[in-house]
Design a protein around this motif. Structure first.
Motif, PDB file in Angstrom:
ATOM      1  N   ARG A   1       5.171   7.739  15.244  1.00  0.00           N
ATOM      2  CA  ARG A   1       4.645   6.374  15.335  1.00  0.00           C
ATOM      3  C   ARG A   1       5.770   5.371  15.559  1.00  0.00           C
ATOM      4  O   ARG A   1       6.810   5.444  14.914  1.00  0.00           O
ATOM      5  CB  ARG A   1       3.907   5.989  14.051  1.00  0.00           C
ATOM      6  N   ALA A   2       5.487   4.427  16.416  1.00  0.00           N
ATOM      7  CA  ALA A   2       6.441   3.344  16.633  1.00  0.00           C
ATOM      8  C   ALA A   2       6.317   2.292  15.544  1.00  0.00           C
ATOM      9  O   ALA A   2       7.266   1.590  15.219  1.00  0.00           O
ATOM     10  CB  ALA A   2       6.208   2.714  18.009  1.00  0.00           C
ATOM     11  N   GLU A   3       5.106   2.194  14.954  1.00  0.00           N
ATOM     12  CA  GLU A   3       4.808   1.156  13.982  1.00  0.00           C
ATOM     13  C   GLU A   3       4.135   1.785  12.758  1.00  0.00           C
ATOM     14  O   GLU A   3       3.207   2.565  12.892  1.00  0.00           O
ATOM     15  CB  GLU A   3       3.833   0.162  14.637  1.00  0.00           C
ATOM     16  N   ILE A   4       4.627   1.460  11.576  1.00  0.00           N
ATOM     17  CA  ILE A   4       4.026   1.958  10.334  1.00  0.00           C
ATOM     18  C   ILE A   4       2.988   0.928   9.886  1.00  0.00           C
ATOM     19  O   ILE A   4       3.273  -0.270   9.823  1.00  0.00           O
ATOM     20  CB  ILE A   4       5.093   2.146   9.223  1.00  0.00           C
ATOM     21  N   GLU A   5       1.770   1.402   9.573  1.00  0.00           N
ATOM     22  CA  GLU A   5       0.695   0.507   9.180  1.00  0.00           C
ATOM     23  C   GLU A   5       0.702   0.232   7.678  1.00  0.00           C
ATOM     24  O   GLU A   5       1.403   0.877   6.903  1.00  0.00           O
ATOM     25  CB  GLU A   5      -0.660   1.077   9.616  1.00  0.00           C
ATOM     26  N   HIS A   6      -0.149  -0.687   7.302  1.00  0.00           N
ATOM     27  CA  HIS A   6      -0.311  -1.215   5.944  1.00  0.00           C
ATOM     28  C   HIS A   6      -0.368  -0.123   4.873  1.00  0.00           C
ATOM     29  O   HIS A   6       0.284  -0.221   3.847  1.00  0.00           O
ATOM     30  CB  HIS A   6      -1.594  -2.060   5.945  1.00  0.00           C
ATOM     31  N   TYR A   7      -1.150   0.926   5.084  1.00  0.00           N
ATOM     32  CA  TYR A   7      -1.358   1.954   4.062  1.00  0.00           C
ATOM     33  C   TYR A   7      -0.407   3.140   4.205  1.00  0.00           C
ATOM     34  O   TYR A   7      -0.460   4.055   3.399  1.00  0.00           O
ATOM     35  CB  TYR A   7      -2.802   2.467   4.114  1.00  0.00           C
ATOM     36  N   GLU A   8       0.434   3.164   5.223  1.00  0.00           N
ATOM     37  CA  GLU A   8       1.260   4.328   5.514  1.00  0.00           C
ATOM     38  C   GLU A   8       2.590   4.297   4.755  1.00  0.00           C
ATOM     39  O   GLU A   8       3.663   4.171   5.331  1.00  0.00           O
ATOM     40  CB  GLU A   8       1.481   4.443   7.030  1.00  0.00           C
TER      41      GLU A   8
ATOM     42  N   ASP B   1      -3.453   9.715   6.751  1.00  0.00           N
ATOM     43  CA  ASP B   1      -2.759   9.451   8.004  1.00  0.00           C
ATOM     44  C   ASP B   1      -1.837  10.618   8.342  1.00  0.00           C
ATOM     45  O   ASP B   1      -1.173  11.167   7.466  1.00  0.00           O
ATOM     46  CB  ASP B   1      -1.944   8.158   7.885  1.00  0.00           C
ATOM     47  N   GLY B   2      -1.820  10.990   9.614  1.00  0.00           N
ATOM     48  CA  GLY B   2      -0.948  12.066  10.063  1.00  0.00           C
ATOM     49  C   GLY B   2      -1.510  13.461   9.863  1.00  0.00           C
ATOM     50  O   GLY B   2      -0.833  14.447  10.135  1.00  0.00           O
ATOM     51  N   SER B   3      -2.764  13.572   9.413  1.00  0.00           N
ATOM     52  CA  SER B   3      -3.332  14.898   9.134  1.00  0.00           C
ATOM     53  C   SER B   3      -3.818  15.620  10.385  1.00  0.00           C
ATOM     54  O   SER B   3      -4.134  16.806  10.325  1.00  0.00           O
ATOM     55  CB  SER B   3      -4.466  14.794   8.109  1.00  0.00           C
ATOM     56  N   GLY B   4      -3.894  14.934  11.509  1.00  0.00           N
ATOM     57  CA  GLY B   4      -4.313  15.574  12.748  1.00  0.00           C
ATOM     58  C   GLY B   4      -5.737  15.270  13.171  1.00  0.00           C
ATOM     59  O   GLY B   4      -6.276  15.930  14.064  1.00  0.00           O
ATOM     60  N   LYS B   5      -6.340  14.259  12.577  1.00  0.00           N
ATOM     61  CA  LYS B   5      -7.726  13.911  12.902  1.00  0.00           C
ATOM     62  C   LYS B   5      -7.901  13.602  14.387  1.00  0.00           C
ATOM     63  O   LYS B   5      -8.803  14.150  15.026  1.00  0.00           O
ATOM     64  CB  LYS B   5      -8.191  12.698  12.085  1.00  0.00           C
ATOM     65  N   SER B   6      -7.075  12.741  14.922  1.00  0.00           N
ATOM     66  CA  SER B   6      -7.209  12.337  16.328  1.00  0.00           C
ATOM     67  C   SER B   6      -7.064  13.540  17.257  1.00  0.00           C
ATOM     68  O   SER B   6      -7.822  13.680  18.225  1.00  0.00           O
ATOM     69  CB  SER B   6      -6.158  11.287  16.691  1.00  0.00           C
ATOM     70  N   THR B   7      -6.125  14.397  16.955  1.00  0.00           N
ATOM     71  CA  THR B   7      -5.924  15.602  17.762  1.00  0.00           C
ATOM     72  C   THR B   7      -7.149  16.497  17.708  1.00  0.00           C
ATOM     73  O   THR B   7      -7.625  16.988  18.741  1.00  0.00           O
ATOM     74  CB  THR B   7      -4.684  16.374  17.270  1.00  0.00           C
ATOM     75  N   GLN B   8      -7.699  16.701  16.522  1.00  0.00           N
ATOM     76  CA  GLN B   8      -8.867  17.572  16.386  1.00  0.00           C
ATOM     77  C   GLN B   8     -10.110  16.965  17.029  1.00  0.00           C
ATOM     78  O   GLN B   8     -10.918  17.690  17.619  1.00  0.00           O
ATOM     79  CB  GLN B   8      -9.113  17.911  14.914  1.00  0.00           C
ATOM     80  N   VAL B   9     -10.271  15.642  16.942  1.00  0.00           N
ATOM     81  CA  VAL B   9     -11.387  14.973  17.615  1.00  0.00           C
ATOM     82  C   VAL B   9     -11.280  15.235  19.118  1.00  0.00           C
ATOM     83  O   VAL B   9     -12.263  15.603  19.777  1.00  0.00           O
ATOM     84  CB  VAL B   9     -11.415  13.456  17.305  1.00  0.00           C
ATOM     85  N   ARG B  10     -10.090  15.051  19.665  1.00  0.00           N
ATOM     86  CA  ARG B  10      -9.875  15.261  21.105  1.00  0.00           C
ATOM     87  C   ARG B  10     -10.139  16.711  21.492  1.00  0.00           C
ATOM     88  O   ARG B  10     -10.872  16.986  22.448  1.00  0.00           O
ATOM     89  CB  ARG B  10      -8.450  14.857  21.489  1.00  0.00           C
TER      90      ARG B  10
ATOM     91  N   ALA C   1       0.987  14.315   1.098  1.00  0.00           N
ATOM     92  CA  ALA C   1       1.489  12.991   1.468  1.00  0.00           C
ATOM     93  C   ALA C   1       2.889  13.099   2.084  1.00  0.00           C
ATOM     94  O   ALA C   1       3.222  12.352   3.013  1.00  0.00           O
ATOM     95  CB  ALA C   1       1.508  12.079   0.254  1.00  0.00           C
ATOM     96  N   GLU C   2       3.690  14.033   1.595  1.00  0.00           N
ATOM     97  CA  GLU C   2       5.045  14.213   2.137  1.00  0.00           C
ATOM     98  C   GLU C   2       4.991  14.691   3.587  1.00  0.00           C
ATOM     99  O   GLU C   2       5.739  14.201   4.446  1.00  0.00           O
ATOM    100  CB  GLU C   2       5.837  15.201   1.268  1.00  0.00           C
TER     101      GLU C   2
ATOM    102  N   LEU D   1      -0.109   9.338  -1.528  1.00  0.00           N
ATOM    103  CA  LEU D   1      -0.316  10.215  -2.689  1.00  0.00           C
ATOM    104  C   LEU D   1      -1.622   9.859  -3.388  1.00  0.00           C
ATOM    105  O   LEU D   1      -2.429  10.735  -3.719  1.00  0.00           O
ATOM    106  CB  LEU D   1       0.854  10.093  -3.669  1.00  0.00           C
ATOM    107  N   LEU D   2      -1.843   8.568  -3.581  1.00  0.00           N
ATOM    108  CA  LEU D   2      -3.060   8.101  -4.244  1.00  0.00           C
ATOM    109  C   LEU D   2      -4.283   8.283  -3.342  1.00  0.00           C
ATOM    110  O   LEU D   2      -5.357   8.671  -3.813  1.00  0.00           O
ATOM    111  CB  LEU D   2      -2.906   6.638  -4.660  1.00  0.00           C
ATOM    112  N   VAL D   3      -4.126   8.057  -2.051  1.00  0.00           N
ATOM    113  CA  VAL D   3      -5.244   8.209  -1.113  1.00  0.00           C
ATOM    114  C   VAL D   3      -5.734   9.653  -1.103  1.00  0.00           C
ATOM    115  O   VAL D   3      -6.939   9.913  -1.140  1.00  0.00           O
ATOM    116  CB  VAL D   3      -4.848   7.750   0.305  1.00  0.00           C
ATOM    117  N   ARG D   4      -4.819  10.618  -1.070  1.00  0.00           N
ATOM    118  CA  ARG D   4      -5.229  12.028  -1.080  1.00  0.00           C
ATOM    119  C   ARG D   4      -5.996  12.344  -2.364  1.00  0.00           C
ATOM    120  O   ARG D   4      -7.044  12.983  -2.344  1.00  0.00           O
ATOM    121  CB  ARG D   4      -4.023  12.950  -0.943  1.00  0.00           C
TER     122      ARG D   4
END
Length: 181
Positions: free
Chosen positions: A145-152, A8-17, A134-135, A158-161
């Protein structure tokens, strides 16, 4: 079929766009999408991820598989339908996200097997993994983000990466995976 992956936060949505805009300017028909989708199963997942509904981790993983299979096969909005009409499909997340996120809670081999129908039905032409600590991810999430999701959460990310790297090592030979810092 182009997939962007990363924590999360790596820029995927921006790069897709940005890639979608560039390809469109080059005269290509482009369909940009994301997972979880905005369709029935994906909407249920979004409610779970934002804490509006509850589910155990195996159910969440299974719902991601169901959403992904619908995302691939649905005759109205599925990725195969878009690809068969000649469009370039770019997605923000695919099965490597499941490998990385769900393997925090269950064996990665279970997650890989659960996603095997999706992997067999539609393999990406390229997977672009946007690598971010992760940091750095948490700093971007808190700022944007206005809302932090379940995995964020930092400990999760750290574990996801780490799981992404393990999944790429384990399954990456089946796909063309490029890691970008």
């Amino acid at each position: 079929f182009i997939v962007f992956e990363g924590i999360d936060g790596s820029g995927k949505s921006t790069q897709v766009r940005l890639l979608g805009e560039w390809l469109s300017q080059q005269g290509h028909a482009v369909h940009s999408t994301l997972e979880p989708t905005n369709y029935r199963i994906g909407s249920m997942l979004r409610r779970i991820l934002t804490g509006k509904e509850q589910a155990d981790e195996y159910t969440i993983a299974a719902l991601f598989v169901a959403d992904r299979l619908d995302h691939i096969h649905n005759p109205e909005y599925g990725m195969l339908a878009h690809l068969s009409s000649g469009e370039i499909v770019i997605t923000d997340r695919y099965y490597y996200s499941s490998y990385a996120y769900h393997s925090q809670f269950m064996p990665m081999d279970w997650v890989i097997q659960a996603n095997s129908l999706a992997a067999e039905a539609l393999r990406p032409d390229i997977v672009i993994f946007l690598d971010l600590t992760a940091e750095q991810s948490m700093a971007r999430i808190k700022a944007n983000r206005a809302e932090i999701e379940h995995y964020e959460k930092l400990e999760n990310l750290l574990l996801v990466r780490k799981n992404y790297m393990e999944a790429i090592e384990k399954e990456g030979q089946k796909d063309k995976v490029i890691i970008i810092d």
